[in-house]
Design an enzyme around this catalytic site. Sequence first.
Site, PDB file in Angstrom:
ATOM      1  CG  ASP A 202      -9.148   2.823  -8.600  1.00 28.99           C
ATOM      2  OD1 ASP A 202     -10.090   3.603  -8.530  1.00 28.99           O
ATOM      3  OD2 ASP A 202      -9.414   2.540  -7.021  1.00 28.99           O
ATOM      4  CD  GLU A 267      -5.361   5.705  -9.907  1.00 23.97           C
ATOM      5  OE1 GLU A 267      -5.948   7.150  -9.828  1.00 23.97           O
ATOM      6  OE2 GLU A 267      -6.396   4.910  -9.358  1.00 23.97           O
TER       7      GLU A 267
END
Length: 549
Positions: A202, A267
Amino acid sequence: MIQEIPWWKKTTIYQIYPRSYQDTTGDGIGDLPGIIARLDHIQELGFETIWLSPFFASPQQDWGYDISGYRKIAPEYGRLADAERLIREIHQRDMKVIFDLVLNHSSDKHPWFIESRASRDNPKSDWYIWRTGKGKNHPPNNWKAIPGGSGWHYNPQRDQWYYASFLPFQPDLNWRNPEVKKEMIQVAKYWLDKGVDGFRLDIFHAIYKAEGFQNNPIHWTYIPKEEKYGFFTEWKYTVNQPETIQLAHELRQVFDQYQPHRFMIGEIFGQDEIIKKYLGDGSQGMHSIFLWDLMEFKLKAEFFWRVLQQYETEYPSPLTPVLVLGNHDSRRWIDRVKGDLDKAKLIALLQLTARGIPVVYYGEEIGLPEGDIPAREALDPVGQRYAWAPDWLLDLFGLYVNRDNCRTPMAWDRSQKAGFTDPDVDPWLPLSADPAAANVKDQLEDPGSILNWYRTLLRFRQATPALHAGTLQLLPRSLTQKGLLGFIRKFEDQAYGILINMSATPAPASLPGTQIEIQAGQISLTENSILVGGYSGCVVKLSEKDTSN
Ligand code: GLC
């Protein structure tokens, strides 16, 4: 000897948002046993890897992306034993599983943060990014948060400010503190030791911030989208720092100690030259990184031609592009084709036959519609920030703010609550549509359904080296004027042509097709040419003789 292709290079990924997949306890919230109960669906379709959005202990202010215990499971999703069983059951089906690792920040309810904010000199005082400001109303510098507004938040107990790249309740961990780094790598190992095959990482690009805490530059001129907050602030000192790139390389070494090797998909937002620094030469650095270009697709051959061309130029083998069209943060792409399933089939055809790792978001396989929940009713904290904004204003700026709409429950059958939860229970988010419109059970029985189309493509891709491991060569750009996107996938002496007509007018392509393997719409094959009907597409086997060069 032919070098074995690593599993992650040829895999296909299916993303599950656990809260919305399958409820087994009757509380209207999806759970881990629910996912286990649906694994056959995913395997049957032919996906090889499952990525699960976070289900760890969390106050659920950002639905799991605010973690208060990295080794614990949120009770509404199940227990540790359920997570262990999930890993086992996925492996028994010969699939891989990746978890979501939120390394950049924790929840402000995490015991680490509670301790950290209590004083300036407790053992965890340096675990987060604390700075003394220029008074209560003057943050230490101009750093912003990704969703907008200042990233600094004042804390009276310490009379200091902490930095949060995302929302105020998600304080950034201080990775410059060796204890933090060590602990977070231990967290990753904890799950790897339990058999997890890798992680989606993330907002990885935000992990390190510049040591000098310099103000980010403000320009009154154009800044590329991948390099700014809002309109004018460049994110020079807050993301993509050299230490973050270095960390990707260090993590790779950790992951490579495991057999079979474990995998990272990051990400990260940045220009291609930055992304390539993280990726290294493919044998070190991050294995793969989401590329965002397809998320904003237009159904135009020219658009896809340019993106595929860019991927071939910027990320040639041994690098592997990631082909993603939707996720839990973005409007469902079925909206881009106005719910037209024939057109959706063409997009799926492209995603599952081009070179790269396809990542499919749950529900895409049935054309699950986007929800219609206004920002003022949002459970999503990003949506809530825009509760004041009228829809026309959001539309004007093309802003996607209420992520609830792409997170509505999966539709399994046409019953009242779509088989997601008990008929008399309200799911945590309303269904996005009447389940009769799109559900797994009905589509399984219909050979022409979009679900069966995904199944056909996934299985063909898995069985065909040219598709999961071959090269990609685009057919001439001039074809795009006829609405046609074409490319050839080749592996050793195997070659396939993929033709997709993104216009209403039939278009011919000269290709030595010998056999139509897969088709949607109207396709006719003559000796040296293929006629692709309007909004039609196909995979054709090419004769070896004519394609070898
Ligand atoms: C990522 C996640 C998003 C989350 C944010 C903060 O962008 O995809 O859902 O809100 O990070 O963790």
